[in-house]
Design an enzyme around this catalytic site. Sequence first.
Site, mmCIF file in Angstrom:
data_model
loop_
_atom_site.group_PDB
_atom_site.id
_atom_site.type_symbol
_atom_site.label_atom_id
_atom_site.label_comp_id
_atom_site.label_asym_id
_atom_site.label_seq_id
_atom_site.Cartn_x
_atom_site.Cartn_y
_atom_site.Cartn_z
ATOM 1 N N CYS A 1 93.526 8.992 52.705
ATOM 2 C CA CYS A 1 92.685 7.816 52.929
ATOM 3 C C CYS A 1 91.541 7.758 51.922
ATOM 4 C CB CYS A 1 92.124 7.828 54.345
ATOM 5 S SG CYS A 1 93.379 7.794 55.641
ATOM 6 N N ARG B 1 98.987 2.961 58.115
ATOM 7 C CA ARG B 1 98.418 2.310 56.933
ATOM 8 C C ARG B 1 98.950 0.873 56.850
ATOM 9 N NH1 ARG B 1 96.220 6.719 54.551
ATOM 10 N NH2 ARG B 1 97.343 8.670 54.876
#
Length: 220
Positions: free
Chosen positions: A49, A125
């Site tokens: 991330c 995601r």
Amino acid sequence: MTEERVPFIGDHFPKSFVHTTYGDLVLPDAYKGRWFILFSHPGDFTPVCTTEFVAFQKLMPEFQKLNTALIGLSVEQVFSHIKWVEWIRDHLDVQITFPIIADGLGTLAKHLGMIHPTMGARTVRSVYIVDPEGIIRLMLTYPESVGRNIYEILRALQALQVTDAQHAASPANWPHNELIGSNLIYPPPRTIPEAEERLKQSQEGELSCYDWWFCVKKLE
């Protein structure tokens, strides 16, 4: 916000009140007249991330040229987002300037289908590209183990805007297609007379076509 089906391409982005690292927003109203890209991440202080957020920030000038705002989201509190942004600034010398939604209860994430049933409260995601009228135009979902290609998200945004403006479709790998390069594709005819007219235009050199159903339009 009532419990409804997960929105899909062509739907209005659900009106949502959110708290972010830059204050409260109402989506999609806050970005009316602009495109925006909402992307969720599994968690703050995670390596993949972190690389994604740095990549989004590095390309932010390119998104801004396309009248597009970025906004992140995870099921965490705003103080965690703020501390993570500070860490990225202090250790990687990158200042994250787009807002991050603190969706602590997972309300918006659940409504958008961002939480996989096997991942607990963590968001996958997901990527939503929303146009200036608040309409969802593209959706992408990646597993937790695969980082996103931010250049592909930028390319897809460019393709959406160009095909809207020119009333056409983009080929595979646009603008570097193996057959037609940066050119676009005319929508296929819907009737026999339209197909016959398209074939006639091709034969007379007015259009570049492989066949009546596959005609190419130059990128303006």
